[in-house]
Design an enzyme around this catalytic site. Structure first.
Site, PDB file in Angstrom:
ATOM      1  N   HIS A 200      45.722  39.730  63.432  1.00  0.00           N
ATOM      2  CA  HIS A 200      46.652  40.593  64.165  1.00  0.00           C
ATOM      3  C   HIS A 200      48.099  40.231  63.890  1.00  0.00           C
ATOM      4  O   HIS A 200      48.975  41.080  63.824  1.00  0.00           O
ATOM      5  CB  HIS A 200      46.358  40.486  65.663  1.00  0.00           C
ATOM      6  CG  HIS A 200      45.059  41.096  66.023  1.00  0.00           C
ATOM      7  ND1 HIS A 200      44.165  40.511  66.871  1.00  0.00           N
ATOM      8  CD2 HIS A 200      44.492  42.240  65.609  1.00  0.00           C
ATOM      9  CE1 HIS A 200      43.105  41.282  66.978  1.00  0.00           C
ATOM     10  NE2 HIS A 200      43.280  42.341  66.218  1.00  0.00           N
ATOM     11  N   ARG A 307      38.750  51.721  52.654  1.00  0.00           N
ATOM     12  CA  ARG A 307      37.700  50.752  52.275  1.00  0.00           C
ATOM     13  C   ARG A 307      36.763  50.575  53.474  1.00  0.00           C
ATOM     14  O   ARG A 307      36.892  49.622  54.248  1.00  0.00           O
ATOM     15  CB  ARG A 307      38.327  49.415  51.878  1.00  0.00           C
ATOM     16  CG  ARG A 307      39.077  49.426  50.553  1.00  0.00           C
ATOM     17  CD  ARG A 307      39.547  48.026  50.187  1.00  0.00           C
ATOM     18  NE  ARG A 307      39.942  47.898  48.812  1.00  0.00           N
ATOM     19  CZ  ARG A 307      41.203  47.900  48.369  1.00  0.00           C
ATOM     20  NH1 ARG A 307      42.196  48.057  49.225  1.00  0.00           N
ATOM     21  NH2 ARG A 307      41.458  47.753  47.089  1.00  0.00           N
ATOM     22  N   ASN A 465      41.429  47.503  39.866  1.00  0.00           N
ATOM     23  CA  ASN A 465      41.076  46.093  40.127  1.00  0.00           C
ATOM     24  C   ASN A 465      39.766  45.753  39.434  1.00  0.00           C
ATOM     25  O   ASN A 465      39.629  44.721  38.784  1.00  0.00           O
ATOM     26  CB  ASN A 465      40.919  45.833  41.634  1.00  0.00           C
ATOM     27  CG  ASN A 465      42.150  46.213  42.424  1.00  0.00           C
ATOM     28  OD1 ASN A 465      43.241  46.251  41.876  1.00  0.00           O
ATOM     29  ND2 ASN A 465      41.982  46.526  43.696  1.00  0.00           N
ATOM     30  N   CYS A 513      43.811  53.980  42.519  1.00  0.00           N
ATOM     31  CA  CYS A 513      43.885  53.353  43.848  1.00  0.00           C
ATOM     32  C   CYS A 513      43.784  51.829  43.800  1.00  0.00           C
ATOM     33  O   CYS A 513      43.690  51.195  44.840  1.00  0.00           O
ATOM     34  CB  CYS A 513      42.825  53.940  44.780  1.00  0.00           C
ATOM     35  SG  CYS A 513      41.160  53.601  44.238  1.00  0.00           S
TER      36      CYS A 513
HETATM   37  C1  PEP Z   1      39.519  48.742  42.657  1.00  0.00           C
HETATM   38  O1  PEP Z   1      38.526  48.176  42.193  1.00  0.00           O
HETATM   39  O2  PEP Z   1      40.581  48.917  42.022  1.00  0.00           O
HETATM   40  C2  PEP Z   1      39.491  49.238  44.027  1.00  0.00           C
HETATM   41  C3  PEP Z   1      40.462  49.981  44.508  1.00  0.00           C
HETATM   42  O3  PEP Z   1      38.452  48.880  44.807  1.00  0.00           O
HETATM   43  P1  PEP Z   1      38.302  47.406  45.437  1.00  0.00           P
HETATM   44  O4  PEP Z   1      39.578  46.660  45.191  1.00  0.00           O
HETATM   45  O5  PEP Z   1      38.013  47.602  46.869  1.00  0.00           O
HETATM   46  O6  PEP Z   1      37.144  46.848  44.653  1.00  0.00           O
END
Ligand code: PEP
Ligand code: MG
Length: 593
Positions: A200, A307, A465, A513
């Site tokens: 928090h 997420r 990512n 994203c």
């Molecule tokens: C990603 O893999 O770029 C993604 C947005 O998902 P996460 O980071 O939750 O695996």
């Protein structure tokens, strides 16, 4: 005697960056208050007196919390305040109150002793469970126990608002109620030993926009009152007693950041559009419901990545459809007419929940993760899908499937949604029919077959990512090989370009994203590659919008063509740096890759 006469040498500590910005100032150590708790047996005739004393302390605590809640609401507009509500709920819990009264009336303990024993029992039993969420709840309970005890002992509160002058707060830990007391004019930054990204305190610091680094492990034992401190909340760095050169560097960075922040405030409500009028939508990534408003407050045009697996973590049972629906509906309602993209359960990899009973694997990132898990567990998946399509009815929701490796997985999900729709129609339920479905492109096999996948989806979102880790075979969490985790590797950039071009040929919009969406150097390439939407953490949105508004699409396109012909990441990044120096030099300080 003063605690220290000679300043310690410069020292740099690395922690979790939770609220961006730079603070330079003097340290104020915020010590935990230590009370001596009187413990004695009471006579029969004193029982009522002790009970009254306890009830009064409880009432006073309630009044205080309500006051803090109000201050917080005024300060932070509509931020959801579940934790103060939760403190108040705990106070109203008859179990807590009755347990203390029993200790007083039956075991003849004085009120302080009774409270201490009851709260310690609860705190200890929760602390024994290894779980990030619960350990944050322990912090809540501890904060509350301290507050009631202080009122029982009739002590004056050690409050952050009492601090004179400007200071950087250094503490072992800060409770939400401590953080909310922070006046931006006095508390210019803070650093703590404990805390996680979803604590928090982290949420409040972001909402108040106070630069903060937490989880530093031992900052409170290394810093002394009055030490010079730099808190770099953007990069998770705390520097104790910086040398002159470092101080100057950070003063420059501070001035740039301040100038930016002022400008960013002005552009929050402006369009995300390049100088030559190319629009790129900017949305927010969220993990917990508190972030919904943050996205809106930062000018996000919807939620580009919810997420949802975070709702399943830190608990021993699975959330019910009703629970999921309530949160999904809240997101849909608050974000409409903009979209909320619910990413379906991405469990496995590095995210495990006790509720799932997933057995250990040699290579969890290549294993039983995300859609692979969901298709094997239709009950869990159907519950989530049903909550999403029902919630989407209250706004503009879409579904996004993670870790797609082939089109077959999408077809299976669509079949499941089709069956769900039949059931919901039969039951006369409200839901979004033909909800938009997107695939996350994170695996090279999906990237290479994007022409096939595009025919089955309404949009795609590139999860950089994972795309980087799967393309380069570099575990995104392994610090030993983190130098090989290179998003500007030509293979990654070529793949992103191929994905985008192919999807566009099929009239499918492309989003990004992953964290890369908010890396200035990558954003420029994404603009030049015609990406339609970038989704990122709320706090990054204004800055990325500023970047987009300061470049030309035409120039970014030329840059993309140039870098795609280069041999390696070093050459590519140097070319982008040249572009930034020429077109938008104020972004050179964002060179973090
Ligand atoms: C990603 O893999 O770029 C993604 C947005 O998902 P996460 O980071 O939750 O695996
Ligand atoms: Mg991913």
């Amino acid at each position: 005697m003063s605690r220290k006469t000679v300043k310690t040498k410069m020292m740099t500590l690395k922690g979790i960056p939770v609220s961006p910005g730079i603070a330079i100032g003097k340290a104020h150590i915020f010590d935990e208050e230590k009370y001596i708790i009187p413990k004695y047996k009471i006579e029969l005739e004193s029982i009522q007196k002790e009970i009254t004393k306890f009830n009064q302390a409880l009432q006073k605590t309630k009044n205080e919390l309500k006051k803090i809640q109000k201050v917080f609401t005024d300060k932070i507009k509509n931020e959801k305040l579940d934790f103060f509500k939760m403190h108040l709920l705990i106070l109203d819990d008859p179990y807590l109150k009755d347990s203390v009264l029993i200790e007083i009336a039956e075991n003849n303990k004085n009120a302080e002793w009774a409270l201490y024993d009851v709260m310690s029992k609860h705190i200890n039993s929760l602390s024994n469970i290894e779980d990030e969420y619960l350990s944050e709840r322990v912090a809540d309970l501890y904060d509350l126990a301290k507050r009631i005890m202080k009122n029982l002992l009739k002590k004056r509160e050690n409050r952050l608002s009492d601090i004179e002058g400007k200071a950087i707060i250094i503490a072992k830990n800060l409770a939400p109620s401590d953080t909310v007391d922070m006046e931006k004019s006095k508390i210019i930054g803070f650093a703590t030993d404990f805390g996680g990204r979803t604590s928090h305190t982290a949420i409040v610091s972001r909402a108040l926009e106070i630069p903060a680094v937490i989880g530093l492990e031992d900052v409170s034992s290394k810093v002394h009152e009055g030490d010079n401190i730099i808190v770099d909340g953007s990069n998770g760095i705390v520097i104790i007693n910086p040398e002159e050169g470092t101080l100057k560097e950070y003063q420059t960075a501070y001035n740039i950041f301040q100038k930016y922040s002022e400008e960013l405030k002005k552009i929050k409500s402006l369009d995300s559009i390049t100088l030559d009028k190319k629009r790129i939508k900017l949305a927010g990534n969220i993990e917990i419901r508190e972030e919904i408003e943050s996205v809106i407050n930062h000018g996000g045009q919807g939620i580009g990545l919810f997420r949802t697996e975070f709702l399943y973590l830190n608990r021993t049972t699975l959330p019910t459809e009703k629970e999921l629906f309530a949160i999904f509906k809240e997101a849909a309602e608050k974000t409409k007419p903009n979209a909320v993209i619910y990413r379906t359960l991405d469990i496995g990899g590095d995210k495990f929940g006790e509720a799932f009973k997933i057995t250990d694997e040699m290579n969890p990132f290549l294993g039983y993760r995300a859609i692979r898990f969901c298709l094997e567990n239709p009950e869990i998946f159907n519950t989530q899908l049903s909550a999403i399509i029902k919630a989407a009815y209250y706004g503009n929701g879409a579904i996004m499937i993670p870790m797609i490796s082939s089109v077959d997985e999408i077809i299976k999900v669509k079949e499941m949604i089709g069956k769900l729709e039949e059931t919901l129609t039969k039951n006369n339920e409200k839901f979004t029919k033909d909800i938009k479905i997107g695939a996350m492109i994170e695996i090279p096999s999906a990237a290479i077959t994007i022409d096939i996948i595009s025919k089955e989806v309404d949009f795609i979102s590139i999860g950089t990512n994972d795309l980087v880790q799967y393309t380069l075979a570099v575990d995104r969490n392994n610090s030993k090989i983190s130098h090989l985790y290179e998003p500007f590797h030509p293979a990654v950039l070529r793949l992103i370009k191929t994905i985008t071009d192919s999807a566009h040929k099929n009239n499918i919009p492309v989003h990004v994203c992953g964290e890369l969406a908010a890396e200035a150097m990558a954003t420029i390439l994404f603009v030049g590659m015609d990406i339609d939407e970038l989704s990122m953490s709320a706090i990054a949105i204004p800055e990325i919008k500023k970047l987009i508004r300061s470049i030309r699409y035409k120039d970014a396109k030329i840059l993309v063509n140039k870098v795609l012909k280069l041999n390696n990441a070093i050459e590519i990044k140097n070319e982008i740096r040249k572009f930034i120096s020429k077109n938008t030099p104020e972004f050179l300080y964002k060179d973090t890759v």
